[in-house]
Every structure is written in C-alpha cells, then in structure tokens.
Design a protein around this motif. Structure first.
Motif: not given
Length: 70
Positions: A2-16
């Motif tokens: 769950k935490y890894g999915s949240v971290v990956c999503t946040v990083l992806f959104i930040f990059g976009v």
C-alpha cells in the motif's frame, strides 16, 4: 504494498505536474529540469522495485507457512 503504491503515485503525479509547469511557464533551466525529472524517475523505479520485491517475499513466506511450497 500500500505504501509503495502511494509513493509511486505521488512521484508520478509530481513528475507530470513539474513537466506541465515547465512546459507552460518555463521557470527552470533545461538542464536542471532534466536532472529533476531523471531523479524523480529513478526514485519511482526504486520505490516500485522495492514494493514488488517485498510483495513477492511476503507472498512466498505465506505460501511456505501454509505448506504449499517446501
């Protein structure tokens, strides 16, 4: 997982968001923008790999505990 999915999503959104802001406002120098984008991508990959390896480890351990594998 769950935490890894949240971290990956946040990083992806930040990059976009960073890419869109750079495209519209051009507030960073191109070299700095590229370095930031590569760094975000590297952190994304690291978080994704750690999450997948951890999930696989937990799944295998659970199967051993239940007696499905030796």
């Amino acid at each position: 997982m769950k935490y890894g999915s949240v971290v990956c999503t946040v990083l992806f959104i930040f990059g976009v968001v960073l890419s869109l802001a750079q495209m519209w406002f051009s507030f960073l120098e191109p070299a700095l923008f590229l370095k930031l984008l590569i760094t975000i991508g590297a952190f994304f990959l690291i978080a994704l790999v750690i999450t997948l390896v951890f999930k696989e480890y937990l799944s295998e351990r659970e199967m051993k505990d239940k007696g499905y594998i030796d």
